[in-house]
Enzyme design. Structure first.
Site, short mmCIF file in Angstrom:
data_model
loop_
_atom_site.label_atom_id
_atom_site.label_comp_id
_atom_site.label_asym_id
_atom_site.label_seq_id
_atom_site.Cartn_x
_atom_site.Cartn_y
_atom_site.Cartn_z
N TYR A 1 7.42 62.21 9.89
CA TYR A 1 7.93 60.98 10.51
C TYR A 1 6.84 59.92 10.67
O TYR A 1 7.13 58.72 10.71
CB TYR A 1 8.58 61.30 11.86
CG TYR A 1 9.85 62.11 11.72
CD1 TYR A 1 11.01 61.53 11.22
CD2 TYR A 1 9.90 63.44 12.09
CE1 TYR A 1 12.18 62.26 11.08
CE2 TYR A 1 11.06 64.19 11.96
CZ TYR A 1 12.19 63.60 11.46
OH TYR A 1 13.35 64.33 11.32
N GLN B 1 18.80 68.94 21.43
CA GLN B 1 19.85 69.19 20.44
C GLN B 1 20.64 70.46 20.74
O GLN B 1 21.61 70.76 20.07
CB GLN B 1 19.22 69.30 19.05
CG GLN B 1 18.56 68.02 18.57
CD GLN B 1 17.80 68.22 17.27
OE1 GLN B 1 17.78 69.30 16.68
NE2 GLN B 1 17.13 67.16 16.81
N HIS C 1 16.31 71.69 16.51
CA HIS C 1 16.47 72.55 15.33
C HIS C 1 17.06 73.92 15.69
O HIS C 1 16.51 74.96 15.36
CB HIS C 1 15.13 72.70 14.60
CG HIS C 1 14.61 71.43 14.01
ND1 HIS C 1 13.53 71.37 13.16
CD2 HIS C 1 15.03 70.14 14.16
CE1 HIS C 1 13.30 70.12 12.82
NE2 HIS C 1 14.20 69.34 13.42
N GLU D 1 19.22 67.66 2.45
CA GLU D 1 19.63 68.42 1.27
C GLU D 1 21.08 68.90 1.36
O GLU D 1 21.61 69.16 2.44
CB GLU D 1 18.73 69.66 1.11
CG GLU D 1 17.29 69.35 0.80
CD GLU D 1 16.45 70.59 0.57
OE1 GLU D 1 15.24 70.43 0.32
OE2 GLU D 1 17.01 71.72 0.63
N TYR E 1 14.78 78.62 -0.13
CA TYR E 1 15.07 77.20 -0.34
C TYR E 1 13.86 76.30 -0.08
O TYR E 1 13.97 75.09 -0.09
CB TYR E 1 16.30 76.79 0.47
CG TYR E 1 17.54 77.39 -0.15
CD1 TYR E 1 18.33 76.67 -1.03
CD2 TYR E 1 17.86 78.73 0.05
CE1 TYR E 1 19.43 77.23 -1.65
CE2 TYR E 1 18.95 79.31 -0.57
CZ TYR E 1 19.73 78.56 -1.42
OH TYR E 1 20.80 79.15 -2.06
#
Length: 369
Positions: free
Chosen positions: A265, A86, A150, A244, A254
């Site tokens: 998963y 990513q 991430h 979210e 949070y």
């Protein structure tokens, strides 16, 4: 090229919001064409617009392109991009005073100075109208990691010229998100030269990462400033379920991974808690996860029926999501351009038109009928 036509017919419906006891009448018709303006694009992560009306966009491999008068040209390659999974070259944002200082900011996964993998960084550069130069790293998360996921990461400026940006938990959710002495799983706030604002919530705490603005996040790939309240909003990838939508508050926690609406998963439970005192609840959450990416608020008069709505790209289900809002409450969801492909970003340009980038297809302009 106009390859898609969208006609939304929303029959008059009434939605009652119990908290405010208000009544909302939805708009009836919105017609939009999608016009392909940039083709032959792999992963167009970030989009931004120059004062002359031209567009610049990033390709995850590290390239920066300009599209001017229908022609695409390579402006340059950002150095030291850690291109893995990513990770790569991510968002792009102009300095608010770009016309005078020519500064552009990039978020990227950057090779770590110690040579061990990479982590998210914010890099500034000068664009003199012809090329990018004078690259300068103003923040780099540590330590490096060879995990390829991430990284975050979006960038916005507020009205005072502070930079806000996101860094994902880097796949280490047991340590990073809840520990303010570690990078990852955070929203950050810095000056445009990388200095730490003295009023940051943890600026005086020994050992803390003083650039932190909020924490307890998983992986935020959407970020926008509300056009009226000027609050910072983000969207965040949950695990399996539990994506979210959040309003970012100074020093707030949070909750990830102490509280979540998602599961692992493989179907196992991460935590039994969905809320806890001292931890923020999302404005909205998605089950199943949509894989939210870039987002924008619609304020342009070119789309009067959508004013005040939020548009968010869905990576998982290949469409653009429209959230119809009553203040901070989502009253209806709608899928736009279903099966168009992985929508990576959506941006409202200064001229009021909205642009949507789709992986492996290109960048589209939304043309209201």
């Amino acid at each position: 090229m106009k390859g898609y036509l969208l006609m939304l017919l929303v029959f008059p419906q009434i939605f009652f919001c119990s908290k405010k006891d208000t009544t909302i009448m939805l708009p009836e018709i919105q017609e939009v064409d999608l016009e392909l303006v940039v083709d032959s694009v792999d992963i167009p992560w970030g989009m931004e617009f120059l004062p002359d009306g031209s567009m610049i966009y990033t390709e995850k491999e590290g390239m920066v392109y300009q599209v001017k008068e229908g022609k695409k040209q390579l402006l340059g390659t950002v150095p030291d991009v850690y291109y893995r999974g990513q990770g790569g070259l991510l968002d792009v944002k102009l300095h608010p005073d770009f016309q005078n200082n020519q500064k552009i900011y990039f978020s990227l996964s950057k090779n770590s100075p110690d040579g061990e993998g990479g982590n998210t960084a914010i890099v500034s550069a000068i664009f003199d109208g012809k090329e990018l130069k004078d690259f300068n790293t103003i923040y780099q998360a540590s330590p490096g990691s060879t995990k390829g996921y991430h990284f975050g990461s979006r960038i916005v400026f507020d009205d005072q010229g502070y930079i806000y940006f996101t860094i994902g938990d880097r796949g280490d959710h047991d340590q990073n998100p809840q520990d303010i002495k570690r990078d990852g799983g955070k929203v950050y706030r810095i000056h445009d030269d990388g200095r730490i604002p003295s009023d940051n919530p943890f600026a005086d705490m020994e050992g803390a990462k003083t650039a932190i603005w909020s924490y307890g996040h998983r992986n935020q790939q959407g970020m926008a400033v509300h056009p009226d309240t000027r609050e910072i909003w983000t969207n965040e990838h949950g695990p399996k379920g539990g994506d979210e939508l959040n309003i970012i508050k100074k020093g707030a926690n949070y909750g990830w991974p102490v509280i979540t609406y998602g599961i692992n998963y493989n179907g196992t439970i991460i935590t039994d808690l969905k809320e806890k005192e001292g931890m923020e609840q999302p404005v909205y959450y998605w089950i199943p996860s949509i894989g939210p990416s870039g987002m924008c608020f619609v304020s342009s008069p070119k789309y009067p029926e959508w004013k005040g709505n939020i548009l968010i790209g869905s990576l998982s289900f290949s469409y653009l999501e429209r959230l119809i809002m009553d203040g901070t409450k989502v009253v209806k969801r709608e899928k736009l351009f279903e099966n168009i492909g992985r929508v990576r970003n959506v941006v409202q340009a200064p001229d009021g038109y909205i642009y949507v980038s789709v992986e492996s297809k290109g960048i589209f302009k939304m043309m209201p009928k």
